[in-house]
Design a protein around this motif. Structure first.
Motif, PDB file in Angstrom:
ATOM      1  N   LEU A 157      30.857 -26.529-107.039  1.00 46.17           N
ATOM      2  CA  LEU A 157      30.653 -25.094-107.208  1.00 46.17           C
ATOM      3  C   LEU A 157      30.839 -24.379-105.875  1.00 46.17           C
ATOM      4  CD1 LEU A 157      29.784 -22.582-108.775  1.00 46.17           C
ATOM      5  CD2 LEU A 157      27.397 -23.226-108.350  1.00 46.17           C
ATOM      6  N   SER A 158      30.253 -24.926-104.814  1.00 40.95           N
ATOM      7  CA  SER A 158      30.400 -24.311-103.488  1.00 40.95           C
ATOM      8  C   SER A 158      31.855 -24.290-103.051  1.00 40.95           C
ATOM      9  CB  SER A 158      29.550 -25.078-102.467  1.00 40.95           C
ATOM     10  OG  SER A 158      28.188 -25.012-102.790  1.00 40.95           O
ATOM     11  N   ARG A 159      32.575 -25.405-103.312  1.00 36.12           N
ATOM     12  CA  ARG A 159      34.001 -25.445-102.937  1.00 36.12           C
ATOM     13  C   ARG A 159      34.800 -24.410-103.714  1.00 36.12           C
ATOM     14  NH1 ARG A 159      33.211 -31.086-103.128  1.00 36.12           N
ATOM     15  NH2 ARG A 159      34.265 -31.199-105.157  1.00 36.12           N
ATOM     16  N   ALA A 160      34.483 -24.253-105.000  1.00 41.59           N
ATOM     17  CA  ALA A 160      35.213 -23.280-105.817  1.00 41.59           C
ATOM     18  C   ALA A 160      34.998 -21.857-105.306  1.00 41.59           C
ATOM     19  CB  ALA A 160      34.775 -23.396-107.281  1.00 41.59           C
ATOM     20  N   ILE A 161      33.764 -21.543-104.903  1.00 42.96           N
ATOM     21  CA  ILE A 161      33.485 -20.201-104.375  1.00 42.96           C
ATOM     22  C   ILE A 161      34.198 -19.992-103.046  1.00 42.96           C
ATOM     23  CG2 ILE A 161      31.676 -18.678-103.520  1.00 42.96           C
ATOM     24  CD1 ILE A 161      31.726 -18.979-106.561  1.00 42.96           C
ATOM     25  N   ARG A 162      34.241 -21.044-102.207  1.00 40.93           N
ATOM     26  CA  ARG A 162      34.976 -20.948-100.946  1.00 40.93           C
ATOM     27  C   ARG A 162      36.463 -20.722-101.204  1.00 40.93           C
ATOM     28  NH1 ARG A 162      31.858 -19.701 -96.649  1.00 40.93           N
ATOM     29  NH2 ARG A 162      30.134 -21.179 -96.348  1.00 40.93           N
ATOM     30  N   ASP A 163      37.021 -21.441-102.186  1.00 44.70           N
ATOM     31  CA  ASP A 163      38.435 -21.261-102.535  1.00 44.70           C
ATOM     32  C   ASP A 163      38.693 -19.833-103.014  1.00 44.70           C
ATOM     33  OD1 ASP A 163      38.911 -23.882-101.905  1.00 44.70           O
ATOM     34  OD2 ASP A 163      38.877 -24.613-103.973  1.00 44.70           O
ATOM     35  N   LEU A 164      37.763 -19.296-103.810  1.00 41.16           N
ATOM     36  CA  LEU A 164      37.918 -17.930-104.306  1.00 41.16           C
ATOM     37  C   LEU A 164      37.878 -16.936-103.149  1.00 41.16           C
ATOM     38  CD1 LEU A 164      38.093 -15.946-106.678  1.00 41.16           C
ATOM     39  CD2 LEU A 164      35.598 -16.043-106.854  1.00 41.16           C
ATOM     40  N   GLU A 165      36.939 -17.121-102.226  1.00 43.60           N
ATOM     41  CA  GLU A 165      36.852 -16.221-101.071  1.00 43.60           C
ATOM     42  C   GLU A 165      38.107 -16.329-100.211  1.00 43.60           C
ATOM     43  OE1 GLU A 165      32.086 -15.885-100.120  1.00 43.60           O
ATOM     44  OE2 GLU A 165      33.140 -17.724 -99.512  1.00 43.60           O
ATOM     45  N   SER A 166      38.639 -17.539-100.069  1.00 38.89           N
ATOM     46  CA  SER A 166      39.858 -17.734 -99.288  1.00 38.89           C
ATOM     47  C   SER A 166      41.032 -17.028 -99.956  1.00 38.89           C
ATOM     48  CB  SER A 166      40.146 -19.232 -99.137  1.00 38.89           C
ATOM     49  OG  SER A 166      41.365 -19.440 -98.466  1.00 38.89           O
ATOM     50  N   HIS A 167      41.096 -17.138-101.298  1.00 40.56           N
ATOM     51  CA  HIS A 167      42.190 -16.494-102.034  1.00 40.56           C
ATOM     52  C   HIS A 167      42.116 -14.970-101.906  1.00 40.56           C
ATOM     53  CE1 HIS A 167      45.158 -15.989-105.268  1.00 40.56           C
ATOM     54  NE2 HIS A 167      44.377 -15.029-105.721  1.00 40.56           N
ATOM     55  N   LEU A 168      40.886 -14.416-101.958  1.00 38.60           N
ATOM     56  CA  LEU A 168      40.718 -12.965-101.874  1.00 38.60           C
ATOM     57  C   LEU A 168      40.778 -12.456-100.434  1.00 38.60           C
ATOM     58  CD1 LEU A 168      37.780 -12.517-104.418  1.00 38.60           C
ATOM     59  CD2 LEU A 168      40.189 -11.990-104.802  1.00 38.60           C
ATOM     60  N   GLY A 169      40.493 -13.349 -99.489  1.00 35.66           N
ATOM     61  CA  GLY A 169      40.492 -12.949 -98.090  1.00 35.66           C
ATOM     62  C   GLY A 169      39.258 -12.192 -97.673  1.00 35.66           C
ATOM     63  N   VAL A 170      38.171 -12.330 -98.426  1.00 38.92           N
ATOM     64  CA  VAL A 170      36.908 -11.654 -98.097  1.00 38.92           C
ATOM     65  C   VAL A 170      35.748 -12.601 -98.390  1.00 38.92           C
ATOM     66  CG1 VAL A 170      37.797  -9.339 -98.608  1.00 38.92           C
ATOM     67  CG2 VAL A 170      36.680 -10.658-100.410  1.00 38.92           C
ATOM     68  N   GLU A 171      34.607 -12.337 -97.761  1.00 42.12           N
ATOM     69  CA  GLU A 171      33.392 -13.069 -98.072  1.00 42.12           C
ATOM     70  C   GLU A 171      32.676 -12.352 -99.209  1.00 42.12           C
ATOM     71  OE1 GLU A 171      30.804 -13.744 -94.829  1.00 42.12           O
ATOM     72  OE2 GLU A 171      32.051 -15.330 -93.948  1.00 42.12           O
ATOM     73  N   LEU A 172      32.316 -13.117-100.229  1.00 41.25           N
ATOM     74  CA  LEU A 172      31.634 -12.544-101.379  1.00 41.25           C
ATOM     75  C   LEU A 172      30.125 -12.699-101.287  1.00 41.25           C
ATOM     76  CD1 LEU A 172      34.041 -13.900-104.151  1.00 41.25           C
ATOM     77  CD2 LEU A 172      33.993 -11.590-103.185  1.00 41.25           C
ATOM     78  N   PHE A 173      29.681 -13.710-100.549  1.00 40.89           N
ATOM     79  CA  PHE A 173      28.248 -13.986-100.450  1.00 40.89           C
ATOM     80  C   PHE A 173      27.830 -14.150 -98.986  1.00 40.89           C
ATOM     81  CE2 PHE A 173      29.545 -15.685-104.575  1.00 40.89           C
ATOM     82  CZ  PHE A 173      28.625 -15.078-105.418  1.00 40.89           C
ATOM     83  N   ILE A 174      26.594 -13.757 -98.727  1.00 42.86           N
ATOM     84  CA  ILE A 174      25.967 -14.038 -97.440  1.00 42.86           C
ATOM     85  C   ILE A 174      24.984 -15.176 -97.679  1.00 42.86           C
ATOM     86  CG2 ILE A 174      24.475 -13.157 -95.611  1.00 42.86           C
ATOM     87  CD1 ILE A 174      25.581 -10.382 -96.190  1.00 42.86           C
ATOM     88  N   ARG A 175      25.243 -16.308 -97.057  1.00 41.05           N
ATOM     89  CA  ARG A 175      24.405 -17.481 -97.239  1.00 41.05           C
ATOM     90  C   ARG A 175      23.508 -17.632 -96.013  1.00 41.05           C
ATOM     91  NH1 ARG A 175      29.612 -17.864 -98.543  1.00 41.05           N
ATOM     92  NH2 ARG A 175      30.302 -18.858-100.489  1.00 41.05           N
ATOM     93  N   GLY A 176      22.225 -17.708 -96.242  1.00 43.67           N
ATOM     94  CA  GLY A 176      21.294 -17.833 -95.127  1.00 43.67           C
ATOM     95  C   GLY A 176      20.077 -18.641 -95.513  1.00 43.67           C
ATOM     96  N   LYS A 177      19.190 -18.834 -94.563  1.00 40.16           N
ATOM     97  CA  LYS A 177      17.983 -19.607 -94.819  1.00 40.16           C
ATOM     98  C   LYS A 177      17.063 -18.909 -95.798  1.00 40.16           C
ATOM     99  CE  LYS A 177      17.989 -21.855 -90.262  1.00 40.16           C
ATOM    100  NZ  LYS A 177      17.222 -22.062 -89.005  1.00 40.16           N
TER     101      LYS A 177
END
Length: 305
Positions: free
Chosen positions: A32-52
């Protein structure tokens, strides 16, 4: 970009937690994480802010989420249109014309339509043949419509959903999810809503046994609410609820695969909140029901009693 990437994105955007989203999708968190990274790479933007402290949508993610919902709506509309075309429902358009429309304007309109769409047959109908809708609301909390929608879990258990909708604002006041909902539970849901919003003037429903039971009708009467029952075989008389039921099925039930009734209740409630507070409605001038509810009323049509 694949359709599954969009479904993965919606799950994470609604859960704001990769672990819960993965469990909801019945996949491992790593792919799931890889798929979201692939989607963000395809769009050229960050969709989520991941933090602690957790996961949240970026501004780009919020805009993308709104557009993805629209895409899924269009996909379901395309599916419905294709099924309708396959069933032979095409080539005919029925138009109801008010008596206030002049014959000249009507003739011009028909001529233009026939020129642009020669394969479409036009059959105008006099407005005198169309019966007005009984108790048309002109303010919030005037008419509530309620109905049931059914679904099943992955294991085949029945899911029964009781929906209550304000006809004027189109706000979904409640979706009660259970395996069986009888008259005593209907009364419990309505009692809670009346305590929150006050009693409506009318309750509109079909002639289902839960709605015409003596217990429900007695409670409604004691609450000072009048009932409006649809004629048998005429679901369009409860058009607001029928329209909402279709959206609920297309935008929620058809996109989910519930492992249990409890999971269904957990997933459906955020969808209801999104429908009321985030999703714009074309019939409400592209406002959400929550926003429309706050608007001052202008040019109100007369009620039909």
């Amino acid at each position: 970009m694949e359709l599954r990437h969009l479904r993965y994105f919606v799950a994470v955007a609604e859960e704001l937690h990769f672990g819960r989203a993965a469990a909801r999708l019945n996949i491992d968190q790593s792919p799931l994480s890889r798929a979201i990274r692939d989607l963000e790479s395809h769009l050229g933007v960050e969709l989520f802010i991941r933090g602690k402290t957790g996961t949240r949508l970026t501004r780009a993610g919020e805009v993308f989420q709104s557009d993805v919902y629209k895409m899924f709506t269009l996909l379901n509309q395309a599916k419905t249109s294709a099924a309708s075309a396959a069933a032979g429902f095409s080539g005919t358009l029925r138009v109801a014309v008010s008596d206030s429309v002049s014959a000249t304007k009507l003739a011009t309109l028909l001529a233009r339509c026939r020129e642009e769409e020669p394969e479409v047959a036009m059959r105008p109908t006099s407005s005198r043949q169309v019966q007005p809708r009984v108790h048309t609301p002109f303010k919030a909390n005037m008419v509530w419509a309620y109905d049931f929608v059914f679904d099943t879990t992955a294991s085949g258990q029945q899911i029964k959903c009781l929906m209550v909708v304000d006809e004027y604002t189109q706000e979904c006041l409640a979706i009660d999810v259970a395996g069986a909902i009888r008259s005593d539970r209907v009364i419990k849901v309505l009692s809670r809503l009346v305590s929150l919003h006050g009693a409506p003037l009318f309750m509109r429903s079909d002639n289902g046994p839960e709605f015409v039971s003596q217990a429900v009708l007695k409670w409604i009467s004691q609450a000072g609410i009048a009932t409006v029952l649809n004629d048998p075989g005429k679901p369009w008389q409860n058009g607001t609820d029928e329209s909402f039921n279709g959206k609920f099925r297309d935008e929620c039930l058809s996109l989910e695969w519930f492992r249990s009734r409890r999971e269904a209740a957990v997933v459906i409630e955020p969808w209801r909140n999104h429908y009321n507070e985030v999703r714009p409605h074309s019939s409400l001038q592209y406002l959400t029901p929550a926003e429309f509810k706050q608007q001052p009323r202008r040019d109100l049509p007369p009620a039909v009693f």
